[in-house]
Design an enzyme around this catalytic site. Structure first.
Site, PDB file in Angstrom:
ATOM      1  N   TYR A 170      91.416 118.013  21.507  1.00 58.76           N
ATOM      2  CA  TYR A 170      90.135 118.417  22.103  1.00 58.76           C
ATOM      3  C   TYR A 170      89.114 118.832  21.022  1.00 58.76           C
ATOM      4  O   TYR A 170      88.050 119.355  21.329  1.00 58.76           O
ATOM      5  CB  TYR A 170      90.398 119.582  23.065  1.00 58.76           C
ATOM      6  N   LYS A 197      81.214 121.830  22.592  1.00 58.83           N
ATOM      7  CA  LYS A 197      80.980 122.832  23.647  1.00 58.83           C
ATOM      8  C   LYS A 197      80.628 124.188  23.033  1.00 58.83           C
ATOM      9  O   LYS A 197      79.844 124.952  23.609  1.00 58.83           O
ATOM     10  CB  LYS A 197      82.219 122.953  24.541  1.00 58.83           C
TER      11      LYS A 197
HETATM   12  N1  LIG Z   1      87.454 118.275  34.277  1.00 59.67           N
HETATM   13  C1  LIG Z   1      87.710 119.369  33.619  1.00 59.67           C
HETATM   14  O1  LIG Z   1      88.869 119.816  33.506  1.00 59.67           O
HETATM   15  C2  LIG Z   1      86.591 120.158  33.008  1.00 59.67           C
HETATM   16  C3  LIG Z   1      86.837 121.469  32.615  1.00 59.67           C
HETATM   17  C4  LIG Z   1      85.813 122.213  32.046  1.00 59.67           C
HETATM   18  C5  LIG Z   1      84.564 121.658  31.865  1.00 59.67           C
HETATM   19  N2  LIG Z   1      84.355 120.364  32.232  1.00 59.67           N
HETATM   20  C6  LIG Z   1      83.012 119.824  31.998  1.00 59.67           C
HETATM   21  O2  LIG Z   1      82.431 119.445  33.230  1.00 59.67           O
HETATM   22  C7  LIG Z   1      81.514 118.377  33.005  1.00 59.67           C
HETATM   23  C8  LIG Z   1      81.846 117.219  33.930  1.00 59.67           C
HETATM   24  O3  LIG Z   1      83.163 116.811  33.670  1.00 59.67           O
HETATM   25  P1  LIG Z   1      83.996 115.926  34.704  1.00 59.67           P
HETATM   26  O4  LIG Z   1      85.409 116.362  34.597  1.00 59.67           O
HETATM   27  O5  LIG Z   1      83.307 115.914  36.013  1.00 59.67           O
HETATM   28  O6  LIG Z   1      83.862 114.481  33.989  1.00 59.67           O
HETATM   29  P2  LIG Z   1      83.994 113.014  34.635  1.00 59.67           P
HETATM   30  O7  LIG Z   1      84.716 113.057  35.916  1.00 59.67           O
HETATM   31  O8  LIG Z   1      84.502 112.166  33.522  1.00 59.67           O
HETATM   32  O9  LIG Z   1      82.456 112.632  34.909  1.00 59.67           O
HETATM   33  C9  LIG Z   1      81.593 112.514  33.826  1.00 59.67           C
HETATM   34  C10 LIG Z   1      80.216 112.204  34.322  1.00 59.67           C
HETATM   35  O10 LIG Z   1      79.330 112.150  33.194  1.00 59.67           O
HETATM   36  C11 LIG Z   1      78.737 110.857  33.151  1.00 59.67           C
HETATM   37  N3  LIG Z   1      78.550 110.488  31.750  1.00 59.67           N
HETATM   38  C12 LIG Z   1      79.501 110.321  30.804  1.00 59.67           C
HETATM   39  N4  LIG Z   1      78.910 110.001  29.645  1.00 59.67           N
HETATM   40  C13 LIG Z   1      77.589 109.948  29.865  1.00 59.67           C
HETATM   41  C14 LIG Z   1      76.465 109.675  29.067  1.00 59.67           C
HETATM   42  N5  LIG Z   1      76.589 109.370  27.783  1.00 59.67           N
HETATM   43  N6  LIG Z   1      75.225 109.720  29.629  1.00 59.67           N
HETATM   44  C15 LIG Z   1      75.081 110.026  30.951  1.00 59.67           C
HETATM   45  N7  LIG Z   1      76.102 110.306  31.757  1.00 59.67           N
HETATM   46  C16 LIG Z   1      77.350 110.262  31.216  1.00 59.67           C
HETATM   47  C17 LIG Z   1      79.647 109.941  33.910  1.00 59.67           C
HETATM   48  O11 LIG Z   1      78.873 108.840  34.382  1.00 59.67           O
HETATM   49  P3  LIG Z   1      79.475 107.321  34.428  1.00 59.67           P
HETATM   50  O12 LIG Z   1      80.711 107.407  35.273  1.00 59.67           O
HETATM   51  O13 LIG Z   1      78.418 106.500  35.049  1.00 59.67           O
HETATM   52  O14 LIG Z   1      79.745 106.914  33.015  1.00 59.67           O
HETATM   53  C18 LIG Z   1      80.116 110.876  35.020  1.00 59.67           C
HETATM   54  O15 LIG Z   1      79.154 110.968  36.028  1.00 59.67           O
HETATM   55  C19 LIG Z   1      81.607 118.039  31.525  1.00 59.67           C
HETATM   56  O16 LIG Z   1      80.600 118.709  30.824  1.00 59.67           O
HETATM   57  C20 LIG Z   1      82.978 118.565  31.151  1.00 59.67           C
HETATM   58  O17 LIG Z   1      83.094 118.857  29.779  1.00 59.67           O
HETATM   59  C21 LIG Z   1      85.329 119.597  32.801  1.00 59.67           C
END
Ligand SMILES: NC(=O)c1ccc[n+]([C@@H]2O[C@H](COP(=O)([O-])OP(=O)(O)OC[C@H]3O[C@@H](n4cnc5c(N)ncnc54)[C@H](OP(=O)(O)O)[C@@H]3O)[C@@H](O)[C@H]2O)c1
Length: 256
Positions: A150, A157
């Site tokens: 990570y 982050k």
């Molecule tokens: N899941 C976890 O365990 C977790 C924990 C803590 C924090 N977070 C944070 O929460 C946020 C969302 O995470 P998630 O788990 O929902 O991720 P996810 O399911 O992978 O979704 C990511 C989203 O971001 C979009 N995206 C990716 N790269 C992009 C770019 N370069 N420009 C514009 N859009 C982009 C994707 O769009 P497309 O599908 O169209 O590419 C998708 O809508 C992130 O900031 C992540 O670090 C996640």
């Protein structure tokens, strides 16, 4: 709560961003759904938002590319003429340790996860001029805790969270509230890809929290909505940890 407001949620085609977009829409905001690769998912999110009786616009932009990011804000300015809420949620990265993290992966991750927040907040502030607004950055516990592979995301982050503090102070005089939400593991597509290696199974440490269950995307969306509302007006430049108490306990002790 957000009737007449316009909100941009980056990366809202799926995962946590989609839940945030739906939550803000349910409370009356018109939503700009940003995505990068999956048009269909973005359009489905937009349709679900419109069913709630508000407007939705879909804009494709890789937020890691300043030019594309700028074009997205130009389009928002043309179509809506204002922005009240900016949620910087989109994130990306590849699993690498510090030993094999090359400059390409480093640049890709930092550009999407950290620089896009800075440049987006600058453009959002212009569209909020005179009325104030709310800016929320989505972070993770990996900004402080160390997880295998990570490294780049964790550092990006940490940068994002430092920016939340600086912008929280610098934008305060314009009545722009800048804060962040740091979540623990949520089983979205990206979450599952990182939880994989050797941590599967019923007793995986991330499968529980002192609160008795995993954090959900809806939990995060609820806190984002709070930070976008009037009750949080005096919270500036802060990160709110949404992890059910996970980061306060020695990892694994809950399962033993
Ligand atoms: N899941 C976890 O365990 C977790 C924990 C803590 C924090 N977070 C944070 O929460 C946020 C969302 O995470 P998630 O788990 O929902 O991720 P996810 O399911 O992978 O979704 C990511 C989203 O971001 C979009 N995206 C990716 N790269 C992009 C770019 N370069 N420009 C514009 N859009 C982009 C994707 O769009 P497309 O599908 O169209 O590419 C998708 O809508 C992130 O900031 C992540 O670090 C996640």
């Amino acid at each position: 709560m957000f009737e007449g407001k316009v909100a941009l949620v980056t990366g809202s085609s799926r995962g946590i961003g989609r839940e945030i977009a739906l939550r803000l829409a349910r409370e009356g905001a018109d939503i700009i759904v940003n995505y990068f690769r999956r048009r269909e998912a973005a359009e489905e999110t937009a349709r679900d938002i419109e069913k709630l009786g508000v407007k939705a616009a879909v804009i494709r932009a890789n937020v890691g590319e300043p030019e594309r990011l700028g074009e997205m804000f130009d389009a928002i300015s043309e179509r809506f003429g204002r922005l009240d809420i900016f949620v910087s949620n989109a994130a990306s990265g590849l699993p690498r340790s510090g030993f094999d993290l090359d400059e390409k992966v480093w640049g890709w991750t930092m550009d999407i996860n950290a620089r896009a927040f800075l440049l987006g907040a600058q453009r959002a502030a212009k569209l909020m001029e005179g009325r104030g607004g709310k800016i929320v950055a989505i972070s993770s516990l990996g900004s402080r805790l160390v997880w295998p592979g990570y490294t780049a995301i964790g550092v990006s982050k940490a940068t994002l969270e430092a920016l939340v503090r600086y912008l929280g102070v610098e934008m305060a005089p314009q009545d722009i509230c800048v804060n962040g939400v740091a979540a623990s593991f949520i089983p979205t597509e990206v979450g599952l890809s990182y939880a994989g290696s050797g941590q599967e199974g019923e007793n995986a440490p991330w499968k529980t929290t002192p609160a008795g269950r995993m954090v959900s995307a809806e939990d995060v969306a609820g806190v984002v909505a709070f930070l976008c509302g009037d009750d949080s007006f005096m919270i500036r430049g802060q990160m709110i940890i949404v992890d059910g108490g996970f980061s306060l306990t020695p990892i694994g002790s809950l399962n033993g």
